[in-house]
Design a protein around this motif. Sequence first.
Motif, PDB file in Angstrom:
ATOM      1  N   GLY A 202       0.807  -1.211   0.000  1.00 50.18           N
ATOM      2  CA  GLY A 202       0.000   0.000   0.000  1.00 50.18           C
ATOM      3  C   GLY A 202       0.843   1.264   0.000  1.00 50.18           C
ATOM      4  N   ALA A 203       0.200   2.387   0.305  1.00 47.36           N
ATOM      5  CA  ALA A 203       0.876   3.683   0.285  1.00 47.36           C
ATOM      6  C   ALA A 203       2.075   3.751   1.232  1.00 47.36           C
ATOM      7  CB  ALA A 203      -0.123   4.794   0.598  1.00 47.36           C
ATOM      8  N   PRO A 204       2.006   3.183   2.460  1.00 49.81           N
ATOM      9  CA  PRO A 204       3.177   3.271   3.348  1.00 49.81           C
ATOM     10  C   PRO A 204       4.436   2.657   2.734  1.00 49.81           C
ATOM     11  CG  PRO A 204       1.246   2.667   4.624  1.00 49.81           C
ATOM     12  CD  PRO A 204       0.844   2.600   3.174  1.00 49.81           C
ATOM     13  N   LEU A 205       4.301   1.508   2.063  1.00 50.61           N
ATOM     14  CA  LEU A 205       5.480   0.899   1.439  1.00 50.61           C
ATOM     15  C   LEU A 205       5.942   1.713   0.244  1.00 50.61           C
ATOM     16  CD1 LEU A 205       7.513  -1.389   1.419  1.00 50.61           C
ATOM     17  CD2 LEU A 205       5.934  -2.724   0.006  1.00 50.61           C
ATOM     18  N   LEU A 206       5.020   2.317  -0.489  1.00 52.76           N
ATOM     19  CA  LEU A 206       5.410   3.175  -1.602  1.00 52.76           C
ATOM     20  C   LEU A 206       6.162   4.404  -1.094  1.00 52.76           C
ATOM     21  CD1 LEU A 206       5.427   3.761  -4.593  1.00 52.76           C
ATOM     22  CD2 LEU A 206       3.112   4.695  -4.397  1.00 52.76           C
ATOM     23  N   VAL A 207       5.725   4.967   0.028  1.00 50.09           N
ATOM     24  CA  VAL A 207       6.437   6.092   0.641  1.00 50.09           C
ATOM     25  C   VAL A 207       7.870   5.696   0.971  1.00 50.09           C
ATOM     26  CG1 VAL A 207       6.599   7.536   2.715  1.00 50.09           C
ATOM     27  CG2 VAL A 207       4.401   7.256   1.559  1.00 50.09           C
ATOM     28  N   GLN A 208       8.031   4.537   1.607  1.00 50.89           N
ATOM     29  CA  GLN A 208       9.356   4.085   2.016  1.00 50.89           C
ATOM     30  C   GLN A 208      10.233   3.701   0.831  1.00 50.89           C
ATOM     31  OE1 GLN A 208      10.817   3.873   5.326  1.00 50.89           O
ATOM     32  NE2 GLN A 208       9.194   5.409   5.431  1.00 50.89           N
ATOM     33  N   THR A 209       9.619   3.349  -0.285  1.00 46.52           N
ATOM     34  CA  THR A 209      10.367   3.037  -1.504  1.00 46.52           C
ATOM     35  C   THR A 209      10.788   4.298  -2.235  1.00 46.52           C
ATOM     36  OG1 THR A 209       9.278   0.889  -1.790  1.00 46.52           O
ATOM     37  CG2 THR A 209      10.164   1.920  -3.774  1.00 46.52           C
ATOM     38  N   LEU A 210       9.925   5.301  -2.252  1.00 46.09           N
ATOM     39  CA  LEU A 210      10.195   6.532  -2.997  1.00 46.09           C
ATOM     40  C   LEU A 210      11.156   7.458  -2.259  1.00 46.09           C
ATOM     41  CD1 LEU A 210       9.551   8.208  -5.507  1.00 46.09           C
ATOM     42  CD2 LEU A 210       7.548   9.108  -4.309  1.00 46.09           C
ATOM     43  N   GLN A 211      11.027   7.548  -0.941  1.00 49.79           N
ATOM     44  CA  GLN A 211      11.856   8.504  -0.189  1.00 49.79           C
ATOM     45  C   GLN A 211      13.358   8.315  -0.394  1.00 49.79           C
ATOM     46  OE1 GLN A 211       9.304  10.144   3.652  1.00 49.79           O
ATOM     47  NE2 GLN A 211      10.456   8.259   3.878  1.00 49.79           N
ATOM     48  N   PRO A 212      13.885   7.084  -0.387  1.00 51.18           N
ATOM     49  CA  PRO A 212      15.337   6.943  -0.613  1.00 51.18           C
ATOM     50  C   PRO A 212      15.793   7.403  -1.998  1.00 51.18           C
ATOM     51  CG  PRO A 212      14.439   4.961   0.399  1.00 51.18           C
ATOM     52  CD  PRO A 212      13.270   5.792  -0.021  1.00 51.18           C
ATOM     53  N   LEU A 213      14.888   7.384  -2.981  1.00 52.43           N
ATOM     54  CA  LEU A 213      15.257   7.828  -4.326  1.00 52.43           C
ATOM     55  C   LEU A 213      15.450   9.331  -4.376  1.00 52.43           C
ATOM     56  CD1 LEU A 213      12.767   5.730  -6.521  1.00 52.43           C
ATOM     57  CD2 LEU A 213      15.093   5.124  -5.807  1.00 52.43           C
ATOM     58  N   VAL A 214      14.583  10.069  -3.681  1.00 51.72           N
ATOM     59  CA  VAL A 214      14.626  11.529  -3.748  1.00 51.72           C
ATOM     60  C   VAL A 214      15.266  12.148  -2.514  1.00 51.72           C
ATOM     61  CG1 VAL A 214      12.666  11.708  -5.314  1.00 51.72           C
ATOM     62  CG2 VAL A 214      12.244  11.628  -2.851  1.00 51.72           C
ATOM     63  N   ASP A 215      15.401  11.355  -1.454  1.00 51.38           N
ATOM     64  CA  ASP A 215      16.080  11.775  -0.221  1.00 51.38           C
ATOM     65  C   ASP A 215      15.455  13.016   0.412  1.00 51.38           C
ATOM     66  OD1 ASP A 215      17.951  11.301   1.757  1.00 51.38           O
ATOM     67  OD2 ASP A 215      19.489  12.567   0.833  1.00 51.38           O
ATOM     68  N   VAL A 216      14.141  13.138   0.299  1.00 44.55           N
ATOM     69  CA  VAL A 216      13.409  14.184   1.011  1.00 44.55           C
ATOM     70  C   VAL A 216      12.216  13.529   1.705  1.00 44.55           C
ATOM     71  CG1 VAL A 216      14.065  16.078  -0.522  1.00 44.55           C
ATOM     72  CG2 VAL A 216      11.991  14.758  -1.008  1.00 44.55           C
ATOM     73  N   PRO A 217      11.787  14.065   2.843  1.00 42.80           N
ATOM     74  CA  PRO A 217      10.631  13.483   3.526  1.00 42.80           C
ATOM     75  C   PRO A 217       9.342  13.759   2.767  1.00 42.80           C
ATOM     76  CG  PRO A 217      11.337  15.486   4.642  1.00 42.80           C
ATOM     77  CD  PRO A 217      12.358  15.210   3.585  1.00 42.80           C
ATOM     78  N   ILE A 218       8.457  12.783   2.737  1.00 44.42           N
ATOM     79  CA  ILE A 218       7.134  12.972   2.163  1.00 44.42           C
ATOM     80  C   ILE A 218       6.200  13.381   3.296  1.00 44.42           C
ATOM     81  CG2 ILE A 218       5.169  11.798   1.086  1.00 44.42           C
ATOM     82  CD1 ILE A 218       7.221  10.163  -0.508  1.00 44.42           C
ATOM     83  N   ASP A 219       5.691  14.599   3.208  1.00 39.74           N
ATOM     84  CA  ASP A 219       4.898  15.159   4.302  1.00 39.74           C
ATOM     85  C   ASP A 219       3.494  14.579   4.359  1.00 39.74           C
ATOM     86  OD1 ASP A 219       6.781  17.366   5.325  1.00 39.74           O
ATOM     87  OD2 ASP A 219       6.699  17.768   3.174  1.00 39.74           O
ATOM     88  N   HIS A 220       2.884  14.404   3.182  1.00 42.56           N
ATOM     89  CA  HIS A 220       1.501  13.919   3.158  1.00 42.56           C
ATOM     90  C   HIS A 220       1.283  13.043   1.933  1.00 42.56           C
ATOM     91  CE1 HIS A 220       0.228  16.290   6.561  1.00 42.56           C
ATOM     92  NE2 HIS A 220       0.722  17.379   6.014  1.00 42.56           N
TER      93      HIS A 220
END
Length: 397
Positions: A202-220
């Motif tokens: 779901g979205a939580p795993l997508l957040v954790q997958t995307l954040q290391p690529l861009v190295d910025v926190p996803i706020d929402h």
Amino acid sequence: MRDDDTSGPARPGTPREPRRRRPLRALAAGIGVLALLGVLALGGYAFYLQRTVEGNIEREDLNAQDDATVTISPDRFGTTQPDDDPDAEGSVDLDGPVETDEEGTAPIVGEDGEAVDVGESEFQAQTPARPAEAGEAQNFLIIGSDSRDLSVERGRSDVIVLMHINDERDRVDLVHFPRDLFVPIAGTGGSSKINAAYAYGGAPLLVQTLQPLVDVPIDHVVVVNFQSFQAMTDSIGGVDVNVAEASPGFPAGVMHMDGATGLEFVRERYALSQGDISRGQRQQAFIQGIMTKALSRETLTNPARLARFVDAATTNLTVDADLQVGEMRDLGFQMRGVRGGDIHFETAPWSGIENHPVAGSIVVMAQDQMATLSEHLKNDTMEDYTDPVSPRSGFGG
């Protein structure tokens, strides 16, 4: 659009410099949130719009930050292997690459090149530090899902967009991540198409997958489905879209589309020259049309049409549990000067399309250029970002 070269009203104490403008390039998804942010600040009408939004949106635990527990749980579609028959339904002639089944989830591939058997598991979320250079810039992950009810099924993430709102609140960048972009999937020990992260967790795993690529926190995190996409289009009387590449039913040139026609237009990929990349470009063109119409004087000065648009934009909108309507309203007020020319569109950098023996047709990430994108996001300097790497035609290397 505004006629001057300067941005909208600054927050108190913030100096304002003239900005260079780039041609508006469109990108899939984000319109629901942009509508929400852009129209909540319209004077006395805002209270009515806020009540509409409050009554429409749903909240789910979509984000995963600061040591939250992320659960990996493969969805009901299961996994599929690439189709060996290039003439089979669901394949596209790329002189080699073939697609996996549309109804399946791409398998996770380990470092040895073999499929990884991913079962139920958990891991602790990690969040990148917010650089001081970013000020109060915000990052939203916007997911376009084909699910009708997220409480029943998460569906597939056909659209993945990172929305970056700059510190000065006068520029929005929408970065589209092709669903077949081959990346490490957090917590699995392997890699796959980026939309597999959503399928497996779901979205939580997508957040954790995307954040290391861009190295910025996803706020929402925001999830919008295709029913909302269609309803938004019809609420403003349809939109004019530039069809750059013809396909059956869609001749090249400017074409007026209602919601049903637009949905067909943006979901096509097999008849297009660059497959999934071309589909992303079509989605961009459609969002250009809808943004131009939604932010036009014709819409913003028509209370009935505006109300229909906001209602349509938020009826099928799900946001993370921490995103409150008051925060949306305040952000919308800060962004009250934003118009179509202040919204910029990029595609996550890629170097080619390849046929992976396990994952099927994949979009290969351009890692060095991704690091460049990351630096501009971290430093809030997206106005200076360029991508000379991603192929503009063909399938790259």
